[in-house]
Design an enzyme around this catalytic site. Sequence first.
Site, short mmCIF file in Angstrom:
data_model
loop_
_atom_site.label_atom_id
_atom_site.label_comp_id
_atom_site.label_asym_id
_atom_site.label_seq_id
_atom_site.Cartn_x
_atom_site.Cartn_y
_atom_site.Cartn_z
N GLY A 13 -12.09 -17.68 20.65
CA GLY A 13 -12.10 -16.71 21.74
C GLY A 13 -12.89 -17.27 22.90
CB CYS A 14 -15.10 -15.59 25.32
SG CYS A 14 -16.20 -15.97 26.67
CG PHE A 15 -15.68 -21.40 26.91
CD1 PHE A 15 -16.28 -20.57 27.84
CD2 PHE A 15 -14.74 -22.30 27.36
CE1 PHE A 15 -15.97 -20.64 29.18
CE2 PHE A 15 -14.41 -22.39 28.71
CZ PHE A 15 -15.02 -21.54 29.62
CE1 TYR A 158 -16.70 -11.07 27.52
CE2 TYR A 158 -18.43 -12.61 26.93
CZ TYR A 158 -17.12 -12.17 26.82
OH TYR A 158 -16.26 -12.84 25.99
#
Length: 181
Positions: A13-15, A158
């Site tokens: 997913g998001c690095f 986030y």
Amino acid sequence: MENNNEIAVFAAGCFWCTEAVFQRFDGVHKVVSGYTGGHIKNPAYREVCMGVTGHAEGIEVTFDPSVVSYATLLEVFFATHDPTTLNQQANDRGTQYRSAVFYTSEMQKNQALDFINQLSDALVFENDIVTEVSPLGVFYYAGIDHHEYYNNNKSAPYCQFLIVPKIDKIKKYYSEKLKQA
């Protein structure tokens, strides 16, 4: 760094999330966010986010296997993301957010496939594991604004909602393998 270091490349997913997790392990010397597994040379973040490059957001981990094993890194990888959702992690959707292990040797390939089989046989996850296991091609570093993202933006929403729970999890289950502050 000494010559006995190895490279591991994971996409989960998001690095930003993955980078923050792996940076905390003893024996990990460097973690760099970037892109791999696609068909466009030198992709830009915007292109990758649009899903037109075939690349996954990933991390390149430089580690000392005498301190932290590849098997441990695999365990952490599978413990800190959902390997059962195809092209998705949380609200991030698209092939750029797929679960993948990009191996640099036959040993890494075999360990990854064996570990996936063990997890599947033990029914660790409710659904089937969809993690891609592929040879590493070119790994393109993301822009500098993506490096050290969590460390530089800890109070961002986030980070608070998605990254802090992952860090709390590794502190709970891997405290003896983490770098000392």
